[in-house]
Motif scaffolding. Sequence first.
Motif, short mmCIF file in Angstrom:
data_model
loop_
_atom_site.label_atom_id
_atom_site.label_comp_id
_atom_site.label_asym_id
_atom_site.label_seq_id
_atom_site.Cartn_x
_atom_site.Cartn_y
_atom_site.Cartn_z
N UNK A 182 9.19 28.36 4.39
CA UNK A 182 9.07 26.89 4.43
C UNK A 182 10.26 26.38 3.75
N UNK A 183 10.65 25.23 3.90
CA UNK A 183 12.04 24.92 3.35
C UNK A 183 11.44 24.22 1.87
N UNK A 184 10.22 23.38 1.76
CA UNK A 184 9.71 23.28 0.25
C UNK A 184 8.55 24.00 0.04
N UNK A 185 8.12 24.25 -1.18
CA UNK A 185 7.23 24.96 -1.76
C UNK A 185 5.91 24.28 -2.26
N UNK A 186 4.74 24.77 -2.36
CA UNK A 186 3.56 23.94 -2.77
C UNK A 186 3.98 23.05 -4.17
N UNK A 187 3.66 21.85 -4.16
CA UNK A 187 4.03 21.02 -5.15
C UNK A 187 4.82 19.99 -4.92
N UNK A 188 5.67 20.33 -3.64
CA UNK A 188 6.70 19.31 -3.14
C UNK A 188 5.97 17.91 -2.84
N UNK A 234 0.77 -1.17 -0.08
CA UNK A 234 -0.08 0.04 0.10
C UNK A 234 0.85 1.18 -0.12
N UNK A 235 0.32 2.45 -0.67
CA UNK A 235 1.34 3.69 -0.73
C UNK A 235 0.20 4.76 -0.53
N UNK A 236 0.66 5.86 -0.14
CA UNK A 236 0.04 7.13 -0.13
C UNK A 236 0.90 8.25 -0.76
N UNK A 237 0.38 9.20 -1.41
CA UNK A 237 1.16 10.58 -1.93
C UNK A 237 0.87 11.45 -0.99
N UNK A 238 1.92 12.09 -0.59
CA UNK A 238 2.10 13.17 0.27
C UNK A 238 2.62 14.52 -0.38
N UNK A 239 1.75 15.36 -0.31
CA UNK A 239 2.07 16.73 -0.86
C UNK A 239 1.72 17.90 -0.49
N UNK A 240 2.83 18.91 -0.26
CA UNK A 240 2.79 20.15 0.10
C UNK A 240 1.67 20.87 -0.98
N UNK A 241 0.52 21.44 -0.47
CA UNK A 241 -0.66 22.08 -1.26
C UNK A 241 -0.48 23.63 -0.94
N UNK A 242 -0.13 24.03 0.15
CA UNK A 242 -0.19 25.47 0.41
C UNK A 242 1.03 25.81 1.63
N UNK A 243 1.39 27.18 1.37
CA UNK A 243 2.37 27.67 2.32
C UNK A 243 2.13 29.03 2.89
#
Length: 367
Positions: free
Chosen positions: A33-39, A20-29
């Motif tokens: 933050x170190x990573x931006x939306x879309x990471x 089983x897997x899950x996709x984890x996404x930054x959708x808003x900041x």
Amino acid sequence: MKELNDIVAAYDRAVLQKKQTALVSVVKVDGSSYRRPGARMLVTEDGEITGAISGGCLEGDALRKAQLAMFEKRNKLEIYDTTDDEDNKLGIQLGCNGIVYILFEPLQIHDPHNPLNLLKRVAHSRKDAVIATIFNEDKRLHQQGTVCLVNENETIALYADADLQADASVVLGSKNSSVKNYGDHTALFQFVPPSIQLVVAGAGNDTQPLTEMAYILGWNIVIVDGRPAHATQQRFPKAGKVCVAKPQEILSAVNVDEESAFVLMTHNYNYDLAVLEQIMRTNCSYIGVLGPKKKLQKMFDELVEKGTTISEDALQKIYGPVGLDIGAETSEEIALSVIAEIKAVFSGRNGTSLRERKVEIHARPIM
């Protein structure tokens, strides 16, 4: 794009292993933050992580949340407020002074709405694309997830919303990611360009460090040289394509687009000159010429003498001597200098120290 390619490859491996897997996404900041939306990162049920959504401090907690999303089989949103001391008590300690919205999407192999199907289409195409992801900033409410892909040839929508698709097309044209609020939900429109294609004219030993560094960055690498003994896959195992070609054959051997960068380093003046004449008329975004400035000027003079017109657009994308001024001398240092200059050009930056930058490092998505 490298991260996206790695995620797609990791997902395919997980499917074969029946994990089983899950996709984890930054959708808003909001804020820093170190990573931006879309990471993004992919998490498997047994804790394997591919990709990143922070500098490493958020992944541990996100792993647990992703596993919970897999167990519950539903999308979830988590909000990390790094301006709040409570997050430090939890041991997250992002230290970025911002609010980060993270979306968790458990992936079902046989679900036609599986977000990985959209990501795969982006990863396998050399076209600009926009990926739209819908979320609700109230994490108690339903989270729609990744729902739409738009490129110049197709629109794949898993969520029927004409306004959403129209806005995705606008982002595709502007080439700038955007976050937009629609009242009852919010959408991240992530602009995703193809990987940089690095075409190196030259198969000498000094070319090898350049290709190694480009490979680490996930760039597509093409080696072109007229010498069969030098231009071999064995000498350049990280290159996607190795061609033995005359200068006039290069445009037949390479599919050139706006995400292409050429570096001329054959150490054969006539070969480099002939290649330059061929490629400066293309829509590539960068041409680097190894050697002193007087060599490049001599090339220009000879081309003009034979009646070749060198447009202002062509002059703007030709860099010689190639590379940033970092005091490079060895092949490895020169490769670092060249790679850094290419990245700066494609990012629209000038390659100066970040401490000299007067504005934020990362441009904020347009709201």
